[in-house]
Each structure stands twice: as C-alpha cells, then as structure tokens.
Design an enzyme around this catalytic site. Structure first.
Site, PDB file in Angstrom:
ATOM      1  N   GLN A 144      71.867  14.572  48.128  1.00 52.89           N
ATOM      2  CA  GLN A 144      70.550  15.146  47.841  1.00 52.89           C
ATOM      3  C   GLN A 144      69.749  14.141  47.022  1.00 52.89           C
ATOM      4  OE1 GLN A 144      71.727  18.864  45.953  1.00 52.89           O
ATOM      5  NE2 GLN A 144      71.328  19.998  47.842  1.00 52.89           N
ATOM      6  N   ASP A 202      74.186  14.051  44.227  1.00 54.24           N
ATOM      7  CA  ASP A 202      72.760  14.262  44.019  1.00 54.24           C
ATOM      8  C   ASP A 202      72.228  13.085  43.203  1.00 54.24           C
ATOM      9  OD1 ASP A 202      70.261  15.112  42.748  1.00 54.24           O
ATOM     10  OD2 ASP A 202      70.698  17.094  43.567  1.00 54.24           O
ATOM     11  N   GLU A 239      65.940  17.807  47.771  1.00 56.04           N
ATOM     12  CA  GLU A 239      65.960  18.862  46.766  1.00 56.04           C
ATOM     13  C   GLU A 239      65.065  18.455  45.596  1.00 56.04           C
ATOM     14  OE1 GLU A 239      69.283  21.867  44.915  1.00 56.04           O
ATOM     15  OE2 GLU A 239      69.477  19.751  44.429  1.00 56.04           O
ATOM     16  N   GLU A 269      79.236  19.777  43.081  1.00 54.43           N
ATOM     17  CA  GLU A 269      78.141  18.920  42.613  1.00 54.43           C
ATOM     18  C   GLU A 269      78.138  18.786  41.091  1.00 54.43           C
ATOM     19  OE1 GLU A 269      73.254  18.659  42.901  1.00 54.43           O
ATOM     20  OE2 GLU A 269      74.266  20.581  43.225  1.00 54.43           O
TER      21      GLU A 269
END
Length: 259
Positions: free
Chosen positions: A204, A178, A240, A142
């Site tokens: 996410q 993300d 998240e 990530e």
C-alpha cells in the site's frame, strides 16, 4: 508493471460506498480495496465489482467497532471466540467477491496487559485463520505506525511482523508492506523492500507527511514503484491515501499506471 487498486475507504468519499466502485472504474482502476465491506450486503458488493469488471484486491477481516476506535482484536485473549466467528464472515465476503487477500488486524495493546499472552493468542488466531481460509487466500499482517495514526497498535515494525510470521509458520500468511507506515517508523524504503520481498503479500502507498497522494510529500514514488517492479512484485498496489482535494483532481500521478 505497477497495478494500482483504489482504496474505497479513503478515495471518492464524496460518494456512497457502492458508488465508489463505479467512480474507481471510471478513473481507470482495475481493482479496489477497502477497510471493511461489511456495511453493505454481499450481493450488492459483488454486483458492483462485476458491473465494473473490477478485482477486489484486499479488505480487512472484521476489525471491531471502527467508529469507536477499535483496530482489530485478534491479539486479545478475551476475544478469541469472537475473532474466530469473524473469520467466517470474512470468508463469506471473500468467496462472493473473489477477494484473495485478507488483512488480519491485531488491535491496540492496553497498558498493563500481558504481552506474552497477547502474542500467543495472536499466533494461535493467525494459525486458525490461515487454516480456515486455505491456500487460495493469503492473510497479511501490517505493521502500523504508532507515532501518528494508531498509538498503541500491537506491532509497528516490519521486524516484529516477520517474527510473528516465523512463529505462526503458515505459508499463506505474509507481510502487508505499507510504504507510508514503514517510512514513518523505519525509513530506508528501498533496502527494506529488497530485504523483505520474499515475505511481502501486499503493498500500500501514501506520501509522507500528510498521508496524501504520491507527489505531495517526501517519497520518490516513480523511483520506488519502478524498483518494486524490478524486484519482481506483481501484486496490486493499494492507494490507501487521503486525497488532498477531490480524488479525481489528484490522480495525475497515477496516469502512467492507469493507461
């Protein structure tokens, strides 16, 4: 169809960690994720998942001393043996819980260190972990923003992670996309998702600024999640984010996806 996973590190934090599984299921989630489940015995985590008929969408490989500010150590050449031992612990939890996505964290890059040495150590460790976990489990890397959340993190752009994926050359290693981090560092979310979709292993979400629930910031999540569906993403979408108030009070945005 968008499938949401509650992030139990950030959501329902008024409850103990194990009780958050119950709360997530009660709110309509069918899956959960978290930073690290290692503070609880394997059998208790597995029991809560089974009791609530929940899938474990993702958790991190052991990230080091989180409370002290560590955010992984897979790129640190001095900690290779420690990292490789940690893969075994992650696999113990993955087997017991049925989790098939593991986030490998590189760590923070210290000023003055040799970036080439750190990069080579990371690639070796990614290959090692990918070979140990096997084809049934996907490891994800990530890019994390270094402007707001983790200054000094080893990679903060999707291009940097794609380069690592190419050099590692393992089919079970993918990109963790993300939305919050990419929005801060790169923006242009629709085009980056389209370009990177073949590489994406997990998604996410959190709004920006603030890292709160969708609908509190600048990102058009109804459109973005619809586009994600159109592009063929069928994995879990991890929530998240830090609820602006009580978790349950801020779930109105998720109602269409939790029915």
């Amino acid at each position: 169809m968008t499938r949401l996973a509650a992030n139990l590190t950030m959501m329902f934090t008024e409850l103990s960690f194990l009780d958050r599984f119950d709360a997530a299921a009660g709110a309509g989630f069918k899956a959960v994720e978290c930073v690290a489940p290692y503070g609880e015995p394997i059998e208790l985590v597995a029991e809560r998942l089974g009791r609530n008929d929940l899938s474990f969408a993702l958790f991190n490989m052991p990230p080091g001393d989180w409370a002290a500010g560590e955010r992984g150590f897979a790129a640190d050449p001095a900690r290779t043996a420690e990292f490789r031992a940690s893969v075994d612990l992650a696999m113990d939890y993955a087997r017991a819980t049925g989790c098939r996505k593991l986030h490998l964290m590189a760590g923070k890059f210290p000023a003055g260190a040799d970036r080439n040495a750190w990069t080579n150590a990371l690639i070796d460790n990614v290959r090692y972990a990918a070979d140990v976990v096997g084809e049934d489990i996907t490891i994800v890397l990530e890019p994390i923003n270094t402007r707001v959340d983790i200054p000094g993190y080893f990679y903060d752009s999707t291009d940097a992670v794609v380069e690592l994926l190419e050099r590692a050359d393992r089919g079970n290693v993918k990109l963790l996309y993300d939305v919050y981090h990419v929005q801060i560092m790169e923006g242009d979310l629709a085009r980056t998702m389209e370009r990177l979709m073949p590489r994406i292993g997990h998604v996410q979400i959190a709004d920006n600024p603030g890292r709160n629930e969708p609908g509190t910031g600048e990102i058009n999540f109804p459109w973005l999640l619809s586009r994600l569906d159109q592009l063929g993403y069928d994995g879990w979408v991890g929530c998240e984010y830090k609820p602006a108030a009580a978790t349950a009070d801020g779930l109105g945005w998720a109602a269409p996806y939790l029915r």
